[in-house]
Scaffold this motif. Structure first.
Motif, short mmCIF file in Angstrom:
data_model
loop_
_atom_site.label_atom_id
_atom_site.label_comp_id
_atom_site.label_asym_id
_atom_site.label_seq_id
_atom_site.Cartn_x
_atom_site.Cartn_y
_atom_site.Cartn_z
N TYR A 96 0.60 -1.55 -0.40
CA TYR A 96 -0.28 -0.39 -0.17
C TYR A 96 0.88 1.17 0.27
O TYR A 96 0.29 2.22 -0.28
N TYR A 97 2.39 1.08 0.32
CA TYR A 97 3.29 1.96 0.16
C TYR A 97 3.73 2.57 -0.89
O TYR A 97 4.58 3.37 -1.21
N ALA A 114 -7.39 -5.93 5.96
CA ALA A 114 -6.23 -4.51 7.24
C ALA A 114 -6.44 -5.98 8.23
O ALA A 114 -6.31 -6.98 8.09
N SER A 127 -7.70 -1.22 3.46
CA SER A 127 -7.54 -0.75 2.12
C SER A 127 -8.39 -1.57 1.02
O SER A 127 -8.97 -2.83 1.40
N ASN A 147 -2.39 -3.10 -2.91
CA ASN A 147 -2.79 -3.00 -2.04
C ASN A 147 -2.64 -1.80 -2.02
O ASN A 147 -1.73 -1.42 -1.77
N ARG A 152 -4.50 1.56 0.06
CA ARG A 152 -4.60 2.32 2.16
C ARG A 152 -5.74 2.78 1.03
O ARG A 152 -6.05 3.93 -0.08
N ARG A 174 -9.15 5.23 1.09
CA ARG A 174 -9.20 6.56 1.26
C ARG A 174 -10.51 7.30 1.36
O ARG A 174 -11.16 7.85 0.46
#
Length: 151
Positions: free
Chosen positions: A43-44, A93, A108, A129, A131, A133
């Motif tokens: 996710y990053y 998650a 996510s 993946n 995140r 928002r």
């Protein structure tokens, strides 16, 4: 794919998905869900390449910051792109402590591409993946509605 085959294969894909979720916390067990040449996008924005890269990328996490955590995940959509290729969208998650459900900020959205192996089992070939928002999603929707109509 006829209906009976579709249901059987969908059940097999869901079974792999659940085994994958339950293997969380065990790097080697978690890695068995992935094809040898799998791609894993975190996710990053990081990338783990190949089953061994995915295993080693999780080994330290499971021994450290994610020790004792559990994976919550659910399939939101499952489609067969070909008889041996399944596309899944899911929500997931990491749960820590006594939590049994994730909070909205922990969710996510995930994309899985699974392939059927020659021996018949399903493995994850690609995973992303991202995140979730909700405020960004709401803003993007509002901006899309304000855009001039084509025509």
């Amino acid at each position: 794919m006829d209906a009976a085959v579709h249901e059987r294969e969908a059940a097999a894909v869901r079974e792999r998905f659940e085994a994958h979720r339950l293997a969380w916390g065990d790097a080697d067990g978690y890695g068995r869900s992935f094809a040898e040449g799998a791609d894993y996008l975190t996710y990053y924005g990081g990338r783990l390449a190949g089953r061994e890269g995915i295993v080693e990328g999780h080994r330290g996490l499971f021994a450290g910051v994610l020790k004792g955590s559990r994976l919550w995940a659910e399939i939101t959509d499952l489609e067969f792109l070909a008889p041996d290729v399944a596309l899944l969208h899911a929500r997931g998650a990491v749960l820590k402590g006594k939590r049994t459900r994730p909070g909205r900020r922990a969710l996510s959205v995930q994309t899985y591409v699974m392939t059927r192996e020659p021996a018949g089992g399903w493995l994850i070939r690609a995973f992303q993946n991202t995140r979730y928002r909700p405020r960004v999603e709401a803003l993007a929707g509002a901006l899309a509605r304000l855009a001039p109509k084509a025509g």
